[in-house]
Each structure stands twice: as structure tokens, then as C-alpha cells.
Design a protein around this motif. Sequence first.
Motif, PDB file in Angstrom:
ATOM      1  N   VAL A  95       0.808  -1.218   0.000  1.00 40.89           N
ATOM      2  CA  VAL A  95       0.000   0.000   0.000  1.00 40.89           C
ATOM      3  C   VAL A  95       0.841   1.267   0.000  1.00 40.89           C
ATOM      4  O   VAL A  95       0.297   2.370   0.020  1.00 40.89           O
ATOM      5  CB  VAL A  95      -0.963   0.041   1.215  1.00 40.89           C
ATOM      6  CG1 VAL A  95      -1.884  -1.160   1.204  1.00 40.89           C
ATOM      7  CG2 VAL A  95      -0.191   0.124   2.518  1.00 40.89           C
ATOM      8  N   ALA A  99      -2.991   3.168  -1.938  1.00 39.14           N
ATOM      9  CA  ALA A  99      -3.916   2.228  -1.306  1.00 39.14           C
ATOM     10  C   ALA A  99      -5.078   1.880  -2.230  1.00 39.14           C
ATOM     11  O   ALA A  99      -5.865   0.990  -1.921  1.00 39.14           O
ATOM     12  CB  ALA A  99      -4.455   2.836  -0.004  1.00 39.14           C
ATOM     13  N   VAL A 102      -6.420  -2.089  -3.420  1.00 33.45           N
ATOM     14  CA  VAL A 102      -5.690  -3.038  -2.578  1.00 33.45           C
ATOM     15  C   VAL A 102      -6.648  -3.621  -1.536  1.00 33.45           C
ATOM     16  O   VAL A 102      -7.394  -2.888  -0.893  1.00 33.45           O
ATOM     17  CB  VAL A 102      -4.497  -2.375  -1.866  1.00 33.45           C
ATOM     18  CG1 VAL A 102      -3.858  -3.351  -0.875  1.00 33.45           C
ATOM     19  CG2 VAL A 102      -3.468  -1.909  -2.874  1.00 33.45           C
ATOM     20  N   GLY A 103      -6.597  -4.939  -1.382  1.00 36.73           N
ATOM     21  CA  GLY A 103      -7.377  -5.599  -0.356  1.00 36.73           C
ATOM     22  C   GLY A 103      -6.545  -6.654   0.341  1.00 36.73           C
ATOM     23  O   GLY A 103      -5.601  -7.188  -0.235  1.00 36.73           O
ATOM     24  N   VAL A 123     -12.334  -3.881  -4.707  1.00 35.82           N
ATOM     25  CA  VAL A 123     -10.908  -3.687  -4.987  1.00 35.82           C
ATOM     26  C   VAL A 123     -10.685  -3.490  -6.481  1.00 35.82           C
ATOM     27  O   VAL A 123      -9.918  -2.606  -6.896  1.00 35.82           O
ATOM     28  CB  VAL A 123     -10.098  -4.888  -4.464  1.00 35.82           C
ATOM     29  CG1 VAL A 123      -8.662  -4.861  -4.999  1.00 35.82           C
ATOM     30  CG2 VAL A 123     -10.075  -4.886  -2.939  1.00 35.82           C
ATOM     31  N   THR A 128     -10.793  -0.137  -1.466  1.00 31.86           N
ATOM     32  CA  THR A 128      -9.988  -0.909  -0.520  1.00 31.86           C
ATOM     33  C   THR A 128     -10.876  -1.903   0.212  1.00 31.86           C
ATOM     34  O   THR A 128     -12.080  -1.690   0.353  1.00 31.86           O
ATOM     35  CB  THR A 128      -9.295  -0.007   0.519  1.00 31.86           C
ATOM     36  OG1 THR A 128     -10.299   0.720   1.238  1.00 31.86           O
ATOM     37  CG2 THR A 128      -8.331   0.948  -0.140  1.00 31.86           C
ATOM     38  N   LEU A 130      -9.849  -4.082   3.628  1.00 31.24           N
ATOM     39  CA  LEU A 130      -8.840  -4.533   4.581  1.00 31.24           C
ATOM     40  C   LEU A 130      -9.505  -5.065   5.839  1.00 31.24           C
ATOM     41  O   LEU A 130     -10.328  -4.378   6.444  1.00 31.24           O
ATOM     42  CB  LEU A 130      -7.887  -3.396   4.941  1.00 31.24           C
ATOM     43  CG  LEU A 130      -7.121  -2.780   3.768  1.00 31.24           C
ATOM     44  CD1 LEU A 130      -6.368  -1.541   4.223  1.00 31.24           C
ATOM     45  CD2 LEU A 130      -6.158  -3.792   3.159  1.00 31.24           C
ATOM     46  N   ALA A 161     -10.714   2.252   6.013  1.00 29.15           N
ATOM     47  CA  ALA A 161      -9.638   1.409   5.501  1.00 29.15           C
ATOM     48  C   ALA A 161     -10.131   0.011   5.154  1.00 29.15           C
ATOM     49  O   ALA A 161      -9.576  -0.653   4.280  1.00 29.15           O
ATOM     50  CB  ALA A 161      -8.505   1.325   6.524  1.00 29.15           C
ATOM     51  N   GLY A 163     -12.902  -0.444   3.790  1.00 31.09           N
ATOM     52  CA  GLY A 163     -13.740  -0.280   2.610  1.00 31.09           C
ATOM     53  C   GLY A 163     -15.203  -0.077   2.914  1.00 31.09           C
ATOM     54  O   GLY A 163     -16.040  -0.147   2.012  1.00 31.09           O
ATOM     55  N   VAL A 203      -9.365   7.365  -0.345  1.00 32.30           N
ATOM     56  CA  VAL A 203      -8.196   6.507  -0.584  1.00 32.30           C
ATOM     57  C   VAL A 203      -6.928   7.154  -0.031  1.00 32.30           C
ATOM     58  O   VAL A 203      -6.101   6.500   0.607  1.00 32.30           O
ATOM     59  CB  VAL A 203      -8.043   6.202  -2.084  1.00 32.30           C
ATOM     60  CG1 VAL A 203      -6.711   5.506  -2.364  1.00 32.30           C
ATOM     61  CG2 VAL A 203      -9.198   5.337  -2.572  1.00 32.30           C
ATOM     62  N   LEU A 207      -4.497   5.758   2.890  1.00 33.95           N
ATOM     63  CA  LEU A 207      -3.069   5.558   2.644  1.00 33.95           C
ATOM     64  C   LEU A 207      -2.240   6.208   3.747  1.00 33.95           C
ATOM     65  O   LEU A 207      -1.283   5.610   4.266  1.00 33.95           O
ATOM     66  CB  LEU A 207      -2.702   6.138   1.285  1.00 33.95           C
ATOM     67  CG  LEU A 207      -1.218   6.076   0.878  1.00 33.95           C
ATOM     68  CD1 LEU A 207      -0.710   4.652   0.917  1.00 33.95           C
ATOM     69  CD2 LEU A 207      -1.011   6.703  -0.483  1.00 33.95           C
TER      70      LEU A 207
END
Length: 212
Positions: A95, A99, A102-103, A123, A128, A130, A161, A163, A203, A207
Motif C-alpha cells: 500500500v 492504497a 488493494v485488499g 478492490v 480498498t 482490509l 480502511a 472499505g 483513498v 493511505l
Amino acid sequence: MRVVLAEDSAVLREGMVRLLELRGHQVQAAVGDGDELVAAVEELVPDVVVTDVRMPPGHTDEGLRAALECRRRRPGLPVLVFSQYVENRIARDLVAGSAAGVGYLLKDRVADSAEFLDALERVAAGGTALDPEVVAQLVRHGRDAVAELTPRELQVLAAMAEGLSNAAIATRLAIGERAVEKHVAGIFTTLDLPPGAAENRRVVAVLRYLRR
């Protein structure tokens, strides 16, 4: 959606292929190690990659390193890591550049196939996904604007973060959606992310939260 899948367990790999195809996605390749993943991505240019962390030959972090190499060769390539393990240092590298797309989900914490598929599609669309445990292990509190956020704003940002939408955050924190909107606005103000910013502010905020 075109998917390249890397999973060393043949049984799980076949099941994931079937699940993805039932959802209407095209599995371009389903491979069993990191080298094959990099080669498949280079040749097929998928819309998203799904990879485990520990794969042959060393069963340490080959899948995650392969994902990093794929993102290095094709910046912005969406990657969903799906594993039983959190590899902190390399996950942060994943990341570090962006970010977006990204997952990182933990296999034993995904409730059902719908949750997995929804995360994958989020994603692939540049969002995201996470797991809270991943977020907890990645976060590092530094002396920057993130440290100036209130405890509630940090809770909201942690949920971002993962999502989650504002509505989902409101449900989790048992507060009103308008309150969530106020916290999100406060986060953007503290992090100096004006409305006219070219980047997706959610995002960028995530990040900054995940950086060392």
C-alpha cells in the motif's frame, strides 16, 4: 471481470474458480506459485489479482512478493490478498505507493462467499478492502496529521480502511450517518484534503493512515 488467481491448495483453488465463474467473472489463470502468478499477469493483463501469501517453494511470503512485483510492473493493478496470515512489512509495501485497488482479507474471518466477492469487486473498482486485524497490525502512529485526529475520527478512518461505506460505518459504531459524514469531513480537513483534490480523498486518507 478478468481475474488471475494464485492459491497453492488445489482444492481451494478449484473452489474459488467455480465461485468466481458463477458470479460471471472470467478466471484467466489459476496458478499455484508466485512465479506463475507474475508470468500470468504479464501475459494476460487481468483486471484484478487474487493471491495467497504463503506459497511454494518456501511457503513464507512468495505470494505477497509476487503481488508486489505485479504492481511494480503494472502500477495500479488491483490486488486482493486472501490468506490466513498477515505479513506486516511486505503488506505495508503493497500500500506504500497507493492504497487504491488493494485488499487484504483473512480466510478464517470472511463470513461467506458474498463478502469475499463484494470485497473483490470493490478492490477491482479501485477501492480498498482490509480486514480489521490487518489494519490493526499495519497501523503505525507517527507525528503527522493522523496523530491529530480524535479517537472517534480514528475509528471512522479505520473503518474506511476496511472499505466500509458511511452507512456501514454508522451501523458499526451505532451512530447516525450524518455524524459519520461530519467525522469524515473532519478527517479530510485535518489531513488537508480539500474537495477539489484530484485524488479520491478516502483513498488518500486511508493511505496516510496505513503508512509507517
